[in-house]
Design a protein around this motif. Structure first.
Motif, PDB file in Angstrom:
ATOM      1  N   MET A 115      20.482  36.300  45.454  1.00 11.34           N
ATOM      2  CA  MET A 115      20.904  34.945  45.770  1.00 11.34           C
ATOM      3  C   MET A 115      22.336  34.731  45.282  1.00 11.34           C
ATOM      4  N   PRO A 116      23.152  34.001  46.052  1.00 14.32           N
ATOM      5  CA  PRO A 116      24.512  33.699  45.591  1.00 14.32           C
ATOM      6  C   PRO A 116      24.491  32.724  44.420  1.00 14.32           C
ATOM      7  N   ASN A 117      25.593  32.636  43.715  1.00 16.66           N
ATOM      8  CA  ASN A 117      25.617  31.819  42.511  1.00 16.66           C
ATOM      9  C   ASN A 117      25.641  30.320  42.778  1.00 16.66           C
ATOM     10  N   CYS A 118      25.656  29.910  44.053  1.00 17.41           N
ATOM     11  CA  CYS A 118      25.631  28.485  44.386  1.00 17.41           C
ATOM     12  C   CYS A 118      24.213  27.933  44.503  1.00 17.41           C
ATOM     13  N   VAL A 119      23.195  28.796  44.366  1.00 14.60           N
ATOM     14  CA  VAL A 119      21.808  28.372  44.564  1.00 14.60           C
ATOM     15  C   VAL A 119      21.307  27.647  43.320  1.00 14.60           C
ATOM     16  N   PRO A 120      20.584  26.521  43.472  1.00 12.29           N
ATOM     17  CA  PRO A 120      20.064  25.790  42.320  1.00 12.29           C
ATOM     18  C   PRO A 120      19.128  26.636  41.462  1.00 12.29           C
ATOM     19  N   ILE A 121      19.100  26.329  40.171  1.00 10.16           N
ATOM     20  CA  ILE A 121      18.261  27.055  39.227  1.00 10.16           C
ATOM     21  C   ILE A 121      16.794  26.994  39.632  1.00 10.16           C
ATOM     22  N   ALA A 122      16.357  25.844  40.147  1.00 11.51           N
ATOM     23  CA  ALA A 122      14.943  25.675  40.489  1.00 11.51           C
ATOM     24  C   ALA A 122      14.481  26.704  41.512  1.00 11.51           C
ATOM     25  N   GLY A 349      20.571  12.295  28.321  1.00 10.27           N
ATOM     26  CA  GLY A 349      19.491  13.268  28.243  1.00 10.27           C
ATOM     27  C   GLY A 349      19.930  14.695  28.539  1.00 10.27           C
ATOM     28  N   GLY A 350      21.199  14.890  28.862  1.00  6.63           N
ATOM     29  CA  GLY A 350      21.691  16.231  29.134  1.00  6.63           C
ATOM     30  C   GLY A 350      21.316  16.766  30.501  1.00  6.63           C
ATOM     31  N   TYR A 351      21.158  15.856  31.498  1.00  5.33           N
ATOM     32  CA  TYR A 351      20.762  16.288  32.844  1.00  5.33           C
ATOM     33  C   TYR A 351      21.987  16.379  33.745  1.00  5.33           C
ATOM     34  N   ASN A 352      21.988  17.407  34.583  1.00  2.00           N
ATOM     35  CA  ASN A 352      23.085  17.601  35.526  1.00  2.00           C
ATOM     36  C   ASN A 352      22.734  16.931  36.849  1.00  2.00           C
ATOM     37  N   LEU A 353      23.528  15.955  37.248  1.00  2.00           N
ATOM     38  CA  LEU A 353      23.303  15.252  38.513  1.00  2.00           C
ATOM     39  C   LEU A 353      23.885  16.086  39.646  1.00  2.00           C
ATOM     40  N   VAL A 354      22.999  16.677  40.446  1.00  2.00           N
ATOM     41  CA  VAL A 354      23.427  17.549  41.544  1.00  2.00           C
ATOM     42  C   VAL A 354      23.767  16.737  42.784  1.00  2.00           C
ATOM     43  N   ARG A 355      22.978  15.700  43.054  1.00  2.17           N
ATOM     44  CA  ARG A 355      23.184  14.933  44.285  1.00  2.17           C
ATOM     45  C   ARG A 355      22.695  13.513  44.075  1.00  2.17           C
ATOM     46  N   GLU A 371      17.824   1.475  46.911  1.00 10.22           N
ATOM     47  CA  GLU A 371      17.077   2.688  46.597  1.00 10.22           C
ATOM     48  C   GLU A 371      18.065   3.804  46.322  1.00 10.22           C
ATOM     49  N   VAL A 372      17.855   4.479  45.200  1.00  6.07           N
ATOM     50  CA  VAL A 372      18.725   5.577  44.806  1.00  6.07           C
ATOM     51  C   VAL A 372      17.908   6.862  44.797  1.00  6.07           C
ATOM     52  N   LYS A 373      18.383   7.857  45.495  1.00  5.84           N
ATOM     53  CA  LYS A 373      17.723   9.156  45.524  1.00  5.84           C
ATOM     54  C   LYS A 373      18.567  10.142  44.719  1.00  5.84           C
ATOM     55  N   LEU A 374      17.930  10.828  43.774  1.00  5.36           N
ATOM     56  CA  LEU A 374      18.638  11.726  42.876  1.00  5.36           C
ATOM     57  C   LEU A 374      18.058  13.129  42.942  1.00  5.36           C
ATOM     58  N   VAL A 375      18.919  14.114  42.863  1.00  6.96           N
ATOM     59  CA  VAL A 375      18.503  15.489  42.631  1.00  6.96           C
ATOM     60  C   VAL A 375      19.156  15.919  41.315  1.00  6.96           C
ATOM     61  N   CYS A 376      18.332  16.288  40.339  1.00  4.88           N
ATOM     62  CA  CYS A 376      18.822  16.607  39.007  1.00  4.88           C
ATOM     63  C   CYS A 376      18.462  18.040  38.627  1.00  4.88           C
ATOM     64  N   GLU A 377      19.350  18.670  37.888  1.00  6.39           N
ATOM     65  CA  GLU A 377      19.113  20.011  37.376  1.00  6.39           C
ATOM     66  C   GLU A 377      18.753  19.909  35.904  1.00  6.39           C
ATOM     67  N   THR A 378      17.668  20.595  35.518  1.00 12.96           N
ATOM     68  CA  THR A 378      17.186  20.539  34.143  1.00 12.96           C
ATOM     69  C   THR A 378      17.145  21.934  33.539  1.00 12.96           C
ATOM     70  N   ARG A 379      17.008  21.988  32.220  1.00 14.27           N
ATOM     71  CA  ARG A 379      17.008  23.280  31.542  1.00 14.27           C
ATOM     72  C   ARG A 379      15.720  24.054  31.774  1.00 14.27           C
ATOM     73  N   ASN A 380      14.595  23.356  31.773  1.00 16.14           N
ATOM     74  CA  ASN A 380      13.294  23.989  31.923  1.00 16.14           C
ATOM     75  C   ASN A 380      12.274  22.920  32.283  1.00 16.14           C
ATOM     76  N   LEU A 381      11.002  23.322  32.343  1.00 17.93           N
ATOM     77  CA  LEU A 381       9.944  22.386  32.741  1.00 17.93           C
ATOM     78  C   LEU A 381       9.811  21.237  31.749  1.00 17.93           C
ATOM     79  N   GLU A 382       9.848  21.513  30.456  1.00 16.78           N
ATOM     80  CA  GLU A 382       9.700  20.451  29.466  1.00 16.78           C
ATOM     81  C   GLU A 382      10.841  19.446  29.559  1.00 16.78           C
ATOM     82  N   HIS A 383      12.055  19.960  29.807  1.00 19.02           N
ATOM     83  CA  HIS A 383      13.210  19.074  29.979  1.00 19.02           C
ATOM     84  C   HIS A 383      13.017  18.192  31.211  1.00 19.02           C
ATOM     85  N   ALA A 384      12.459  18.760  32.269  1.00 18.44           N
ATOM     86  CA  ALA A 384      12.199  17.983  33.485  1.00 18.44           C
ATOM     87  C   ALA A 384      11.128  16.924  33.259  1.00 18.44           C
ATOM     88  N   LEU A 385      10.080  17.276  32.507  1.00 13.42           N
ATOM     89  CA  LEU A 385       9.025  16.301  32.217  1.00 13.42           C
ATOM     90  C   LEU A 385       9.549  15.163  31.337  1.00 13.42           C
TER      91      LEU A 385
END
Length: 427
Positions: A115-122, A349-355, A371-385
């Motif tokens: 995968m190229p380096n532009c792909v989201p961590i998820a 909270g240390g979250y990266n706002l992707v979109r 209505e606001v739609k967000l896509v966020c990048e997190t460190r791991n599952l616990e960070h996402a929860l």
């Protein structure tokens, strides 16, 4: 030096493109039918508003969340036994790897995903969870493909072009066979287009069985690679651009796809980001479908009034996938203080706002809210929860996570049962 020893893919050769035949698709359907979901083709709840008999082909209901597993399964089943044991390698920016990983695990076929380096961590984590070996190489899909072919040569693996291998395309065409069974009176089919494989496969079936049925391709105007390739008559390359429809944002058109689609496709359309976002919101709010931006592109052509000739016609939009990354919907008051507060919650909270997408016009009943739609990048599952807990404390009545596991309250430790009703714990 022989071309066999160079960076060369014999199944996707610009000098010798492969023709996808109707019988190839019939054979693929017989091969994969026991394992693939025959997805519904459901009527829209808003046919009167759209002034057409609109139906949705729900390909996001496949096991991997995308139509692409049809092609992946067909390609894996056609591998010789010795090649299955050694394994396959694929380059991917999204859904093309999901099917290979899912069925590779089921069939005990080792899979390497580049995968190229532009792909989201998820997405990296998703394929790793399916048992694949994931490698990050290159800045775009073309560079990742070159690296994947090099791995295949060095390790004796089978390289599969997940967007253009003829066995992949034959699998894609099985969608059209199902549509004709479910909607024999269909007048037009609108297909999302990246490198063009799905459109080519759909058109191959439709024009063989029902030539008068229209097949339209639709692509984001941010990355109009297939649109321009059809205009030019040969594959072109376009620079990468940011777009909601990231899974169809590819830099080049596929060789076999372009060769097969050119004489069969009735029209190519381009949609802008606003129409795509509005289509996604309509599908979530009105139809109750969680569909990724690429899959919402066919509806975007209708919202953008690009297909007035289809009024009163029987039209099928292929909702090709539903793999939306960590998506949440939040309703907030439409004022500067509220807007700032939401972004502060994420930053603290240390979250990266992707979109981020904001919409006023599709929210009903309360003109002071948006209505606001967000896509966020997190460190791991616990960070996402933890993000789930933060957002639901701040917006207890309006927040909604749309992707698993965050949409299932039972998995989140911040919920307990009390008199049969879920309540939120203080964390």
């Amino acid at each position: 030096m022989s071309r066999r020893n160079e960076d060369f893919d014999e199944f996707c050769d610009p000098e010798n493109p492969k023709v996808i035949k109707y019988q190839d698709i019939i054979d693929a359907a017989n091969r994969i039918r026991p394992h693939i979901i025959n997805t519904p083709c459901l009527a829209s709840h808003f046919q009167k508003e759209f002034t057409m008999h609109l139906y949705y082909k729900l390909e996001f209901q496949q096991q991997s969340g995308s139509f692409k597993e049809r092609g992946s399964l067909n390609a894996l089943q056609l591998l010789p036994l010795d090649k299955k044991k050694i394994g396959v390698v694929v380059a991917s920016v999204g859904n093309e790897a999901a099917g290979l990983c899912y069925y590779g695990a089921k069939m005990n076929v080792p899979v390497i995903v580049v995968m190229p380096n532009c792909v989201p961590i998820a997405k990296l984590q998703k394929y790793h969870n399916h048992g694949a070996k994931v490698m990050v190489q290159g800045g775009n899909l073309m560079e990742a493909q070159r690296y994947a072919r090099a791995i295949a040569r060095d390790k004796g693996l089978t390289y599969i072009n997940g967007r253009d291998h003829p066995h992949i395309l034959a699998g894609y065409g099985t969608i059209a066979l199902e549509i004709l069974d479910q909607m024999p009176y269909v007048d037009a089919i609108i297909v999302p287009v990246g490198s063009g494989g799905l459109a080519a496969a759909i058109a191959t079936v439709i024009k063989h069985v029902k030539p008068r049925c229209l097949v339209y391709g639709v692509q984001t105007e941010a990355m109009p690679v297939f649109f321009k390739s059809l205009e030019d008559g040969s594959p072109v390359t376009v620079p990468g651009q940011s777009t909601l429809a990231d899974s169809i944002a590819v830099p080049n058109a596929a060789v076999n796809a372009l060769h097969n689609a050119r004489p069969l496709l009735d029209k190519m359309l381009l949609v802008n980001e606003e129409w795509i976002a509005r289509a996604m919101l309509h599908l979530v709010e009105k139809e109750r479908f969680v569909v990724e931006a690429a899959g919402a592109c066919p509806l975007a052509t209708i919202i953008g009034n690009l297909v007035p000739e289809l009024k009163l016609k029987n039209v099928v939009c292929i909702l090709s996938g539903g793999n939306v990354d960590n998506l949440l919907l939040v309703g907030i008051k439409n004022n500067p203080m509220e807007n700032s507060q939401l972004l502060k919650l994420l930053a603290n909270g240390g979250y990266n706002l992707v979109r981020l997408f904001r919409d006023n016009s599709w929210v009903e009943d309360d003109t002071y809210s948006i209505e606001v739609k967000l896509v966020c990048e997190t460190r791991n599952l616990e960070h996402a929860l933890e993000l789930k807990r933060i957002i639901e404390r701040a917006y207890p009545c309006t927040s909604l996570f749309e992707t698993e596991p965050f949409n299932d309250k039972r998995i989140c430790p911040c919920y307990v049962r009390n008199s049969g009703r879920p309540v939120t714990c203080k964390v």
